[in-house]
Design a protein around this motif. Sequence first.
Motif, PDB file in Angstrom:
ATOM      1  N   ILE A  17       6.896  -2.629  -7.917  1.00 57.87           N
ATOM      2  CA  ILE A  17       6.137  -2.463  -6.674  1.00 57.87           C
ATOM      3  C   ILE A  17       4.975  -1.500  -6.912  1.00 57.87           C
ATOM      4  CG2 ILE A  17       6.196  -1.560  -4.322  1.00 57.87           C
ATOM      5  CD1 ILE A  17       9.038  -2.548  -4.078  1.00 57.87           C
ATOM      6  N   ARG A  61      13.005  -1.185   1.741  1.00 58.15           N
ATOM      7  CA  ARG A  61      12.697  -0.887   0.331  1.00 58.15           C
ATOM      8  C   ARG A  61      11.797   0.338   0.208  1.00 58.15           C
ATOM      9  NH1 ARG A  61      11.874  -7.058  -2.038  1.00 58.15           N
ATOM     10  NH2 ARG A  61      14.088  -7.462  -2.359  1.00 58.15           N
ATOM     11  N   MET A  62      10.790   0.442   1.063  1.00 58.28           N
ATOM     12  CA  MET A  62       9.880   1.585   0.975  1.00 58.28           C
ATOM     13  C   MET A  62      10.641   2.901   1.163  1.00 58.28           C
ATOM     14  SD  MET A  62       6.550   2.509   3.328  1.00 58.28           S
ATOM     15  CE  MET A  62       7.541   2.865   4.777  1.00 58.28           C
ATOM     16  N   SER A 112       3.875  -0.268  -1.226  1.00 56.71           N
ATOM     17  CA  SER A 112       4.654  -0.777  -0.101  1.00 56.71           C
ATOM     18  C   SER A 112       3.703  -1.195   1.019  1.00 56.71           C
ATOM     19  CB  SER A 112       5.624   0.291   0.401  1.00 56.71           C
ATOM     20  OG  SER A 112       6.563   0.595  -0.595  1.00 56.71           O
ATOM     21  N   SER A 121      10.771  -4.827   3.904  1.00 57.54           N
ATOM     22  CA  SER A 121       9.758  -3.955   3.297  1.00 57.54           C
ATOM     23  C   SER A 121       9.966  -2.506   3.699  1.00 57.54           C
ATOM     24  CB  SER A 121       8.358  -4.419   3.714  1.00 57.54           C
ATOM     25  OG  SER A 121       8.081  -5.694   3.167  1.00 57.54           O
ATOM     26  N   TYR A 181      13.441   3.375  -1.719  1.00 58.18           N
ATOM     27  CA  TYR A 181      12.889   3.709  -3.030  1.00 58.18           C
ATOM     28  C   TYR A 181      12.343   5.132  -3.039  1.00 58.18           C
ATOM     29  CZ  TYR A 181      13.233  -1.188  -4.469  1.00 58.18           C
ATOM     30  OH  TYR A 181      13.694  -2.438  -4.811  1.00 58.18           O
TER      31      TYR A 181
END
Length: 597
Positions: free
Chosen positions: A22, A50-51, A25, A47, A54
């Motif tokens: 990635i 994950r943002m 994001s 999204s 992570y």
Amino acid sequence: MLVGDIYGGMDYNKIGLSATTIASSFGKAISEKKELADYRPEDISLSLLRMISYNIGQISYLNALRFGLKRIFFGGFFIRGHAYTMDTISFAVHFWSKGEAQAMFLRHEGFLGALGAFMSYEKHGLDDLMVHQLVERFPMGAPYTGGKIHGPPLGNLNEKISWMEKFVQKGTEITAPVPMAPPGTTGLGGFEVPSSKGGTLRSDASALNVGVLHLEPTLEVFPLLADPKMYEPNTIDLSDHNELEYWFTVLSEHLSDLVDKAVASEGGTDDAKRRGDAFAHAFSAHLARLMEEPAAYGKLGLANLLELREECLREFQFVDVYRSIKQRENEASLAVLPDLLAELDSMTEETRLLTLIEGALAANIFDWGSRACVELYHKGTIIEIYRMSRNKMQRPWQVDDFDVFKERMLGSGDKKPHPHKRALLFVDNSGADVVLGMLPLARELLRRGTEVVLVANSLPALNDATAMELPDIVAEAAKHCDILRKAAEAGGLLVDAMINTSDGSKENSSSVPLMVVENGCGGPCIDLRQVSSELAAAAKDADLIILEGMGRALHTNFNARFKCEALKLAMVKNQRLAEKLIKGNIYDCVCRYEPVS
């Protein structure tokens, strides 16, 4: 937006970034100049997930890096019950650490705040608070129903704390912990499969470390383990579904008889009957839950199952189910002990040593946890069964290291070995097992100048002897033996004036002590990663360990290795265990001697 979106689907090898890394994001949301309403809600949610995940993974790894830590424990409602959150955090930690760090997730992490507050009581001016009644653990995931917990004051809690880790690594089939009971589970810490994406994580999902931590106040790692990090107490692999199903069946079939004995031990009152039914329901619910998800309470071994049964009994206030049976068998065995000791004293040294080992193996037949042995009890008295068992002792046994042990004890030719300094004898059942089996063996070691420590359960389990009961047994035995009397006096187990010895021989033995310590356990097996402080202290001067009985020498610790000599003695009272472990049959014997590792 991925690296490949920027570099035409290619890796950016110059700085080691793959095309699937990635880059930004929500990067496409800006470049495509769309309105928020143009995107699917599930894509926005993924999204966002994950943002945030992570970033949590990166920040946590950087903090761990500052302090040189390799494992990071995550908790909180953002994670609780969400397999994909755990997956993305695990992936981030693995990515940023280049595989050197691990993300760890607790199945019951909602209790961490309460435990932290409990452990920090000294910091809040509560130094005088005496914390009672915490030694006994309840099964992980089980609701506390108000049963009394027994145990000594802990004193300074932070001095002796052991966190027992039970983690199971799961891959793409990971099941997610949920805070509430979904349909089809018992509600005892239930797990469910993620409902989206076909019930699985992405194919390249990193393995997740999901498990439990058991807080073990006052318990320590046994100092004589050769390699504590490699030690695995359980001999039977319950990850094999057939094995798991077999032992669940054994426990289920034994349940009704156990309930009857539990109710009888409390006088058969209506209240005892209600508690007996409640115990049966609770334990059956645990078994059903574990059959559905074996890792629900962390890594599962046979020792955990057997201890779970005892914990459930105590939860419903059945403190010692076999109390009256143990007392009756102790009295019957003590009545014939003088004749056995006289018989042993008439033998040569070599014959006596063999007879002692035979006696310990023969007496180990008295096990109320074995259905085959329970059926024997209906066919004769305790002494008749013991004599029958001894008469059937024929060598070679299925595992037979007696000759090697004999050479260590007696030497060969002109070579006379030095006696052991201290022996730890882990005793098993009450009655003939301890009185006619282990006490005569302890007496022989005392005769040779070896200190003896009898190690017994802290809490009752089946008909196992406890550390609370052993001093009375020793005191009665000492009335018939000068060796035991002097050793018990030296070990502080009795006062000389209390004993009227009938042993006229008055053998000249050194006053090496005979002592008793509790092992910190409340089940029929023993996990040597968590023993009492008293046992850990007593072990420091020991150079011989004798583990006796199926629970401590076969179900657990059969493959354990120690820093000192070890002798493992047991009669196998389960056909399946005999076939799998020693390629033998029921009632075969194990005499396994292991020199120093």
